[in-house]
Design a protein around this motif. Structure first.
Motif, PDB file in Angstrom:
ATOM      1  N   GLN A 154       0.813  -1.207   0.000  1.00  0.00           N
ATOM      2  CA  GLN A 154       0.000   0.000   0.000  1.00  0.00           C
ATOM      3  C   GLN A 154       0.852   1.265   0.000  1.00  0.00           C
ATOM      4  O   GLN A 154       0.478   2.268  -0.609  1.00  0.00           O
ATOM      5  CB  GLN A 154      -0.935   0.018   1.225  1.00  0.00           C
ATOM      6  N   GLU A 155       1.995   1.212   0.671  1.00  0.00           N
ATOM      7  CA  GLU A 155       2.893   2.372   0.761  1.00  0.00           C
ATOM      8  C   GLU A 155       3.819   2.488  -0.440  1.00  0.00           C
ATOM      9  O   GLU A 155       4.605   3.428  -0.530  1.00  0.00           O
ATOM     10  CB  GLU A 155       3.712   2.288   2.046  1.00  0.00           C
ATOM     11  N   GLY A 156       3.744   1.523  -1.361  1.00  0.00           N
ATOM     12  CA  GLY A 156       4.580   1.579  -2.554  1.00  0.00           C
ATOM     13  C   GLY A 156       6.009   1.114  -2.348  1.00  0.00           C
ATOM     14  O   GLY A 156       6.852   1.277  -3.226  1.00  0.00           O
ATOM     15  N   ILE A 157       6.295   0.509  -1.202  1.00  0.00           N
ATOM     16  CA  ILE A 157       7.642  -0.001  -0.930  1.00  0.00           C
ATOM     17  C   ILE A 157       7.920  -1.216  -1.804  1.00  0.00           C
ATOM     18  O   ILE A 157       9.028  -1.394  -2.301  1.00  0.00           O
ATOM     19  CB  ILE A 157       7.819  -0.313   0.567  1.00  0.00           C
ATOM     20  N   ASN A 158       6.907  -2.068  -1.969  1.00  0.00           N
ATOM     21  CA  ASN A 158       6.993  -3.220  -2.872  1.00  0.00           C
ATOM     22  C   ASN A 158       5.970  -3.030  -3.981  1.00  0.00           C
ATOM     23  O   ASN A 158       4.867  -2.551  -3.736  1.00  0.00           O
ATOM     24  CB  ASN A 158       6.710  -4.531  -2.137  1.00  0.00           C
ATOM     25  N   GLY A 159       6.334  -3.453  -5.191  1.00  0.00           N
ATOM     26  CA  GLY A 159       5.458  -3.271  -6.335  1.00  0.00           C
ATOM     27  C   GLY A 159       4.440  -4.374  -6.526  1.00  0.00           C
ATOM     28  O   GLY A 159       3.442  -4.184  -7.223  1.00  0.00           O
ATOM     29  N   THR A 160       4.671  -5.535  -5.909  1.00  0.00           N
ATOM     30  CA  THR A 160       3.743  -6.658  -6.070  1.00  0.00           C
ATOM     31  C   THR A 160       3.375  -7.209  -4.699  1.00  0.00           C
ATOM     32  O   THR A 160       4.113  -7.046  -3.719  1.00  0.00           O
ATOM     33  CB  THR A 160       4.368  -7.800  -6.896  1.00  0.00           C
ATOM     34  N   TYR A 161       2.237  -7.893  -4.644  1.00  0.00           N
ATOM     35  CA  TYR A 161       1.820  -8.520  -3.386  1.00  0.00           C
ATOM     36  C   TYR A 161       2.784  -9.626  -2.981  1.00  0.00           C
ATOM     37  O   TYR A 161       3.116  -9.770  -1.807  1.00  0.00           O
ATOM     38  CB  TYR A 161       0.393  -9.075  -3.505  1.00  0.00           C
ATOM     39  N   GLY A 202       6.030  -9.864  -3.640  1.00  0.00           N
ATOM     40  CA  GLY A 202       7.230  -9.224  -3.107  1.00  0.00           C
ATOM     41  C   GLY A 202       7.009  -8.656  -1.719  1.00  0.00           C
ATOM     42  O   GLY A 202       7.885  -8.737  -0.847  1.00  0.00           O
ATOM     43  N   ALA A 203       5.833  -8.095  -1.501  1.00  0.00           N
ATOM     44  CA  ALA A 203       5.528  -7.488  -0.207  1.00  0.00           C
ATOM     45  C   ALA A 203       5.312  -8.538   0.875  1.00  0.00           C
ATOM     46  O   ALA A 203       5.864  -8.433   1.973  1.00  0.00           O
ATOM     47  CB  ALA A 203       4.294  -6.594  -0.345  1.00  0.00           C
ATOM     48  N   ILE A 204       4.509  -9.558   0.588  1.00  0.00           N
ATOM     49  CA  ILE A 204       4.194 -10.570   1.610  1.00  0.00           C
ATOM     50  C   ILE A 204       5.427 -11.383   1.991  1.00  0.00           C
ATOM     51  O   ILE A 204       5.608 -11.739   3.152  1.00  0.00           O
ATOM     52  CB  ILE A 204       3.032 -11.467   1.140  1.00  0.00           C
ATOM     53  N   PHE A 205       6.308 -11.640   1.021  1.00  0.00           N
ATOM     54  CA  PHE A 205       7.539 -12.360   1.336  1.00  0.00           C
ATOM     55  C   PHE A 205       8.652 -11.424   1.812  1.00  0.00           C
ATOM     56  O   PHE A 205       9.754 -11.862   2.101  1.00  0.00           O
ATOM     57  CB  PHE A 205       8.029 -13.170   0.130  1.00  0.00           C
ATOM     58  N   HIS A 206       8.368 -10.125   1.891  1.00  0.00           N
ATOM     59  CA  HIS A 206       9.334  -9.121   2.357  1.00  0.00           C
ATOM     60  C   HIS A 206      10.647  -9.199   1.566  1.00  0.00           C
ATOM     61  O   HIS A 206      11.741  -9.281   2.134  1.00  0.00           O
ATOM     62  CB  HIS A 206       9.585  -9.265   3.858  1.00  0.00           C
ATOM     63  N   TYR A 208      21.778  -9.462  -9.761  1.00  0.00           N
ATOM     64  CA  TYR A 208      20.634  -8.919  -9.026  1.00  0.00           C
ATOM     65  C   TYR A 208      20.334  -9.890  -7.894  1.00  0.00           C
ATOM     66  O   TYR A 208      20.380 -11.105  -8.096  1.00  0.00           O
ATOM     67  CB  TYR A 208      19.422  -8.780  -9.957  1.00  0.00           C
ATOM     68  N   GLU A 209      20.060  -9.386  -6.697  1.00  0.00           N
ATOM     69  CA  GLU A 209      19.836 -10.227  -5.525  1.00  0.00           C
ATOM     70  C   GLU A 209      18.491  -9.928  -4.887  1.00  0.00           C
ATOM     71  O   GLU A 209      18.073  -8.769  -4.822  1.00  0.00           O
ATOM     72  CB  GLU A 209      20.904  -9.969  -4.456  1.00  0.00           C
ATOM     73  N   VAL A 210      17.862 -10.970  -4.398  1.00  0.00           N
ATOM     74  CA  VAL A 210      16.666 -10.845  -3.585  1.00  0.00           C
ATOM     75  C   VAL A 210      16.846 -11.728  -2.355  1.00  0.00           C
ATOM     76  O   VAL A 210      17.212 -12.897  -2.479  1.00  0.00           O
ATOM     77  CB  VAL A 210      15.391 -11.260  -4.350  1.00  0.00           C
ATOM     78  N   THR A 211      16.596 -11.146  -1.189  1.00  0.00           N
ATOM     79  CA  THR A 211      16.681 -11.888   0.067  1.00  0.00           C
ATOM     80  C   THR A 211      15.317 -11.839   0.740  1.00  0.00           C
ATOM     81  O   THR A 211      14.662 -10.794   0.744  1.00  0.00           O
ATOM     82  CB  THR A 211      17.751 -11.268   0.992  1.00  0.00           C
ATOM     83  N   ILE A 212      14.893 -12.989   1.283  1.00  0.00           N
ATOM     84  CA  ILE A 212      13.653 -13.040   2.050  1.00  0.00           C
ATOM     85  C   ILE A 212      13.923 -13.696   3.400  1.00  0.00           C
ATOM     86  O   ILE A 212      14.811 -14.537   3.518  1.00  0.00           O
ATOM     87  CB  ILE A 212      12.516 -13.794   1.325  1.00  0.00           C
ATOM     88  N   VAL A 240      10.834 -17.065  -5.667  1.00  0.00           N
ATOM     89  CA  VAL A 240      11.828 -16.014  -5.408  1.00  0.00           C
ATOM     90  C   VAL A 240      12.911 -16.039  -6.491  1.00  0.00           C
ATOM     91  O   VAL A 240      13.352 -14.980  -6.955  1.00  0.00           O
ATOM     92  CB  VAL A 240      12.416 -16.129  -3.985  1.00  0.00           C
ATOM     93  N   LEU A 241      13.321 -17.216  -6.926  1.00  0.00           N
ATOM     94  CA  LEU A 241      14.276 -17.304  -8.033  1.00  0.00           C
ATOM     95  C   LEU A 241      13.686 -16.693  -9.309  1.00  0.00           C
ATOM     96  O   LEU A 241      14.358 -15.926 -10.010  1.00  0.00           O
ATOM     97  CB  LEU A 241      14.695 -18.753  -8.287  1.00  0.00           C
TER      98      LEU A 241
END
Length: 163
Positions: free
Chosen positions: A35-42, A44-48, A58-62, A83-84
């Motif tokens: 909702q705050e626009g920190i994450n662009g997708t649900y 991405g947001a739910i998995f932080h 490019y890296e993604v950590t959860i 996540v991959l």
């Protein structure tokens, strides 16, 4: 709808154990990030998903939590694959340029070890950039550095003007 959700929330909260509360907090704080626009997708947001662009990768950590666990209390293979896919797809999208979007056209994964610990880190790097297809390699690691999965993905470039 709001009244129905309030009733459901109160019922779930009343009957929650400690693990349920951890999952509920993760989901609600993730929704707030969306909702705050920190994450662009649900997803991405739910998995932080914490994202980091490097010069060639490019890296993604959860965080690994009960939400990401399977019935064996280790990282669910589908979560690892998601996540991959997100990590590799984001790198492909950045390589495609702003005039294009990308979609996953194919993905192969090899699970090599269990996903355990406090976090999962996925790293993507380019293999090939063609006119229509971008091929990316991804690796998923436990926090102790153990490789738990290796993947490759093909991403089809779509001109944004056709979307």
């Amino acid at each position: 709808m709001k009244e129905k959700l309030k009733g459901l929330f109160e019922d779930v909260l009343q009957n929650s154990n400690e693990e349920d509360l951890i999952v509920l907090e993760q989901m609600l704080s993730g929704l707030k990030k969306k909702q705050e626009g920190i994450n662009g997708t649900y997803i991405g947001a739910i998995f932080h998903m914490d994202r980091k662009q490097n010069e060639h990768t490019y890296e993604v950590t959860i965080p690994l939590t009960p939400l990401t666990d399977n019935s064996l209390k280790i990282a669910h293979g589908g979560v690892t694959m998601t996540v991959l896919d997100s990590t590799m797809g984001t790198l492909a999208a950045k390589q495609a340029g702003s005039d294009y979007a990308v979609v996953t056209s194919e993905m192969h994964i090899h699970f090599l070890a269990k996903g355990s610990g406090r976090e999962l880190k996925c790293v993507a790097k380019m293999i090939h950039k063609g006119k229509k297809i971008i091929v990316v390699e991804g690796q998923a690691f436990r926090e102790d550095g153990t490789l738990i999965a290796h993947a490759t993905g093909s991403f089809y470039k779509i001109p944004r003007k056709t979307l």
